[in-house]
Design a protein around this motif. Structure first.
Motif, mmCIF file in Angstrom:
data_model
loop_
_atom_site.group_PDB
_atom_site.id
_atom_site.type_symbol
_atom_site.label_atom_id
_atom_site.label_comp_id
_atom_site.label_asym_id
_atom_site.label_seq_id
_atom_site.Cartn_x
_atom_site.Cartn_y
_atom_site.Cartn_z
ATOM 1 N N ARG A 1 -5.330 8.101 -7.354
ATOM 2 C CA ARG A 1 -3.476 6.256 -8.645
ATOM 3 C C ARG A 1 -2.459 5.909 -7.516
ATOM 4 O O ARG A 1 -2.142 4.650 -7.472
ATOM 5 C CB ARG A 1 -2.538 7.949 -9.252
ATOM 6 N N ALA A 2 -2.486 5.830 -6.194
ATOM 7 C CA ALA A 2 -1.927 6.295 -5.420
ATOM 8 C C ALA A 2 -3.175 4.396 -5.063
ATOM 9 O O ALA A 2 -2.594 3.442 -5.074
ATOM 10 C CB ALA A 2 -2.186 6.614 -4.083
ATOM 11 N N PHE A 3 -4.167 4.959 -4.652
ATOM 12 C CA PHE A 3 -4.728 3.344 -4.897
ATOM 13 C C PHE A 3 -4.880 1.915 -6.353
ATOM 14 O O PHE A 3 -4.240 1.019 -5.853
ATOM 15 C CB PHE A 3 -6.443 3.621 -4.756
ATOM 16 N N SER B 1 -1.408 0.490 -5.746
ATOM 17 C CA SER B 1 -1.562 -0.270 -4.269
ATOM 18 C C SER B 1 -2.082 -1.511 -4.503
ATOM 19 O O SER B 1 -1.592 -2.770 -4.297
ATOM 20 C CB SER B 1 -2.223 0.618 -3.086
ATOM 21 N N ALA B 2 -3.283 -1.076 -5.411
ATOM 22 C CA ALA B 2 -3.920 -2.608 -5.733
ATOM 23 C C ALA B 2 -2.638 -3.602 -6.283
ATOM 24 O O ALA B 2 -3.321 -5.049 -6.921
ATOM 25 C CB ALA B 2 -4.886 -2.129 -6.762
ATOM 26 N N ARG B 3 -2.241 -3.269 -8.189
ATOM 27 C CA ARG B 3 -1.204 -3.726 -8.773
ATOM 28 C C ARG B 3 -0.195 -4.114 -7.605
ATOM 29 O O ARG B 3 -0.339 -5.137 -8.277
ATOM 30 C CB ARG B 3 -0.599 -2.988 -9.418
ATOM 31 N N ALA B 4 0.428 -3.935 -7.129
ATOM 32 C CA ALA B 4 1.359 -4.170 -6.324
ATOM 33 C C ALA B 4 0.845 -5.698 -4.995
ATOM 34 O O ALA B 4 1.842 -6.080 -5.014
ATOM 35 C CB ALA B 4 1.299 -2.827 -5.223
ATOM 36 N N LEU B 5 -0.351 -5.447 -4.609
ATOM 37 C CA LEU B 5 -1.174 -6.213 -3.825
ATOM 38 C C LEU B 5 -1.268 -7.268 -4.678
ATOM 39 O O LEU B 5 -1.351 -8.297 -4.659
ATOM 40 C CB LEU B 5 -2.779 -5.659 -3.197
ATOM 41 N N ASP B 6 -1.328 -6.946 -6.136
ATOM 42 C CA ASP B 6 -1.904 -8.082 -7.225
ATOM 43 C C ASP B 6 -0.819 -9.379 -6.856
ATOM 44 O O ASP B 6 -0.736 -10.872 -7.186
ATOM 45 C CB ASP B 6 -2.560 -7.525 -8.931
ATOM 46 N N ARG B 7 0.470 -8.430 -7.932
ATOM 47 C CA ARG B 7 1.107 -8.752 -7.699
ATOM 48 C C ARG B 7 1.940 -10.078 -6.090
ATOM 49 O O ARG B 7 2.527 -10.939 -6.642
ATOM 50 C CB ARG B 7 2.600 -7.967 -8.057
ATOM 51 N N ARG B 8 1.832 -9.540 -5.602
ATOM 52 C CA ARG B 8 1.971 -9.859 -3.648
ATOM 53 C C ARG B 8 1.388 -11.075 -3.859
ATOM 54 O O ARG B 8 2.398 -12.346 -3.460
ATOM 55 C CB ARG B 8 2.326 -9.015 -2.980
ATOM 56 N N LEU B 9 0.319 -11.218 -4.321
ATOM 57 C CA LEU B 9 -0.714 -12.685 -4.085
ATOM 58 C C LEU B 9 -0.184 -13.046 -5.260
ATOM 59 O O LEU B 9 -0.116 -14.450 -4.701
ATOM 60 C CB LEU B 9 -1.641 -12.367 -4.219
ATOM 61 N N THR B 10 0.021 -12.936 -6.814
ATOM 62 C CA THR B 10 0.026 -13.856 -7.169
ATOM 63 C C THR B 10 1.765 -14.757 -6.834
ATOM 64 O O THR B 10 1.584 -15.715 -7.580
ATOM 65 C CB THR B 10 -0.050 -13.621 -8.150
ATOM 66 N N ARG B 11 2.584 -14.296 -6.358
ATOM 67 C CA ARG B 11 4.025 -14.416 -6.678
ATOM 68 C C ARG B 11 3.738 -15.631 -5.028
ATOM 69 O O ARG B 11 4.785 -16.630 -5.193
ATOM 70 C CB ARG B 11 4.624 -13.586 -5.744
ATOM 71 N N SER B 12 2.643 -15.513 -4.440
ATOM 72 C CA SER B 12 2.717 -16.651 -2.919
ATOM 73 C C SER B 12 2.310 -17.513 -3.617
ATOM 74 O O SER B 12 0.847 -18.053 -4.336
ATOM 75 C CB SER B 12 1.436 -15.742 -2.200
ATOM 76 N N PHE C 1 1.277 -1.466 -0.469
ATOM 77 C CA PHE C 1 0.048 0.107 0.027
ATOM 78 C C PHE C 1 0.715 1.119 0.059
ATOM 79 O O PHE C 1 1.589 1.684 0.781
ATOM 80 C CB PHE C 1 -0.812 0.407 1.505
ATOM 81 N N THR C 2 0.790 1.692 -0.709
ATOM 82 C CA THR C 2 1.611 2.985 -1.512
ATOM 83 C C THR C 2 1.344 4.087 -0.050
ATOM 84 O O THR C 2 -0.095 4.352 0.021
ATOM 85 C CB THR C 2 1.545 3.774 -2.354
#
Length: 157
Positions: free
Chosen positions: A141-143, A146-157, A48-49
């Motif tokens: 923009r920050a949201f 953040s959603a894209r970063a969350l998506d990357r984090r969750l797809t890596r797990s 989250f930015t």
């Protein structure tokens, strides 16, 4: 110095003088997204930015958050519906002008992923509300980032 804000309940998300609503699609299922929001509070700083540090308190009933600029919040969790809804209000902060703040996260299935909706419901003096309204594009923009970063984090797990 921390100031106590007006305690609001879930209905404030509809009645707040200022409501900013943002939505994004993530490829992770609602169960994973909810876990990132509610169960992995300490992980918010990774996706989250603007969040420098966050921690769950009171056995998950509260949160402490520090933003990168030094703003601090203590919060009470108001809704924790697995895979669907997570909401919290700010109880104390060092942010000036803020009178009340509630953040509401809604998760709905979208194909194999999740539609994530974040409502930022706030109250403060008119100049503060005007400033937040002007900041809406930056918050959006920050949201989305953040959603894209969350998506990357969750797809890596």
């Amino acid at each position: 110095m921390a100031r106590r804000l007006r305690p609001v309940e879930l209905g404030f998300v509809e009645s707040a003088p200022l409501r900013l609503v943002f939505a994004a699609e993530v490829s992770a299922p609602p169960k994973a997204v909810y876990a990132a929001l509610a169960d992995d509070v300490a992980g918010w700083s990774y996706w989250f930015t603007g969040v420098a540090r966050s921690a769950s308190t009171q056995d998950g009933a509260g949160r402490e958050v520090r933003l990168t600029g030094g703003t601090r919040f203590t919060e009470t969790v108001l809704a924790a519906e697995p895979d669907a809804h997570y909401a919290y209000r700010v109880d104390t902060t060092n942010a000036p002008a803020l009178r009340a703040l509630l953040e509401d996260w809604r998760l709905t299935p979208s194909g194999d992923g999740t539609r994530l909706r974040w409502t930022f419901a706030a109250d403060g003096p008119v100049p503060f509300r005007l400033l937040l309204t002007l900041a809406r594009p930056g918050l959006g923009r920050a949201f989305r980032e953040s959603a894209r970063a969350l998506d990357r984090r969750l797809t890596r797990s």
